[in-house]
Design an enzyme around this catalytic site. Structure first.
Site, PDB file in Angstrom:
ATOM      1  N   TYR A  78       6.353  -9.581   7.777  1.00  0.00           N
ATOM      2  CA  TYR A  78       5.578  -8.187   8.415  1.00  0.00           C
ATOM      3  C   TYR A  78       6.090  -7.837   9.370  1.00  0.00           C
ATOM      4  O   TYR A  78       6.063  -8.735  10.428  1.00  0.00           O
ATOM      5  CB  TYR A  78       4.397  -7.585   8.166  1.00  0.00           C
ATOM      6  N   ASP A 124       0.489  -1.199  -0.256  1.00  0.00           N
ATOM      7  CA  ASP A 124       0.132  -0.108   0.244  1.00  0.00           C
ATOM      8  C   ASP A 124       0.880   1.330  -0.079  1.00  0.00           C
ATOM      9  O   ASP A 124       2.223   1.010   0.815  1.00  0.00           O
ATOM     10  CB  ASP A 124      -0.667   0.135   1.643  1.00  0.00           C
TER      11      ASP A 124
END
Lengths: 244, 244
Positions: B110, B52
């Site tokens: 992540y 994103d």
């Protein structure tokens, strides 16, 4: 009239240093604008140091006089509400009217950070100097001791520096390596213009094997700026703390 | 025609995410521009993930096909010479023509970073989410176990997500606190749109005492997006590694 002392952190990336100037944005100007928004009046902000363009600070100290009725500690939250994202007030408190953040400073601590290795840094690159060539850290550590103590640092100040005396006392100078980070930490009673950056640049010459550690003593004795190393870039430098 | 795999690091602050789009700058576009400068031809770059806007990466993987005669490892230095400061190629190598960085990915790691405490961060603020309120870390750690394993994560994906299946396997989810930093580390075979950010947002609700740790199980079972927490902001998220 009261005297308010601020401890601030700032990211110097987008500023032309601390001191107010024409045609360039500085930390001092941002603070004076913020204070005026809150009190309605201009107050000159006295800074403990004139950091160069691009230098950062985690514990910068400054003070200003105001007639505002706001309790001094409340300036912290009030100023943080109007300051940009790259400046934050960590502490605000009232001090004696005789307090002057520059004249009364007893010393300062700076940290300079280098990243080594094959890859230029990206995340956090704004705060480190990328130095690709291999360094002999032991030699650099060995050279540190020659800086400790009270010396005439004429060889380690930028030409044109306006300080009356070039005698300063370096109390601590250490080098710590962790993975590909090298941190230089220096404490002194005061620093001449570009002095920290020229000291680090000279230590890099030692690390590259161009200067022996002992040669640092010769450079100091010579008082000749042309003998010392080049100043390292501003972005790796951070003013950590000011002592009172 | 050869297939070149790149491992890259990027600072997502100034980008609208990975994927090329009209009227917004993306990482994919920057890489394609850089490759064209070097080879003279356009190559589509296939990314392992569509991060994103504002998300960072330390170990993003992508690949492209080229007729260039340049040895594949040389693309590292060549691309780094033309890429902007916020993107760097860490590794370049030739891979089998059948390799596809997205289809062949076996998993991803992540890390999400939060800063707590009374002062908003300034130095390094681009890479962390500032969360002022007090969190019960033990409760949050306790809640992690409910995410581990293979589940239908419908309650943890952004509405409008185009994935065919919402079943994913979370292999690891840990929380580490050091001073005022809290790091969430998550490994899974794949993640739905906004899934990591919604999981962290849900853990914050647990840390605030609004959800019990056990309630995470109810949210998963409900498959109802409205029951989970809000996604945390992109800036604290970093794609650390892609597994093959």
């Amino acid at each position: 009239m009261k005297n308010v002392m601020l401890t601030i952190e700032y990211d110097g990336t987008n500023y032309s240093g601390w001191q107010r100037q024409n045609n360039a944005m500085t930390i001092q100007q941002r603070l004076e604008e913020a204070i005026k928004k809150i009190t309605g009046n201009f107050s000159e902000v006295i800074g403990a140091s004139r950091t160069d363009a691009g230098v950062h600070a985690r514990g910068f100290v400054c003070n200003f006089f105001t007639n505002s009725k706001m309790p001094s500690p409340n300036f912290k939250m009030a100023l943080n509400g109007v300051l940009p994202k790259d400046i934050v007030v960590l502490d605000a408190r009232e001090v004696d009217n005789s307090f002057h953040s520059r004249y009364h400073s007893l010393g300062k601590k700076y940290v300079y950070t280098i990243v080594t290795g094959n890859n230029r840094p990206v995340i956090g690159r704004q705060y480190v100097y990328y130095f690709r060539r291999k360094l002999d850290i032991d030699k650099m550590k060995n050279a540190c001791k020659y800086f400790i103590g009270t010396h005439d640092f004429s060889a380690f100040k930028k030409k044109g520096s306006s300080a009356k005396s070039s005698v300063r006392t370096v109390k601590e100078l250490t080098i710590a390596q962790e993975d590909n980070l090298i941190k230089f930490s220096i404490v002194g009673d005061g620093f001449l213009y570009n002095m920290v950056r020229i000291i680090v640049g000279t230590l890099l010459e030692v690390g590259l094997g161009r200067f022996t550690p002992e040669y640092v003593k010769d450079i100091l004795d010579s008082k000749d700026r042309s003998k010392a190393g080049k100043p390292v870039p501003a972005l790796g430098l951070c003013l950590e703390k000011i002592f009172y």
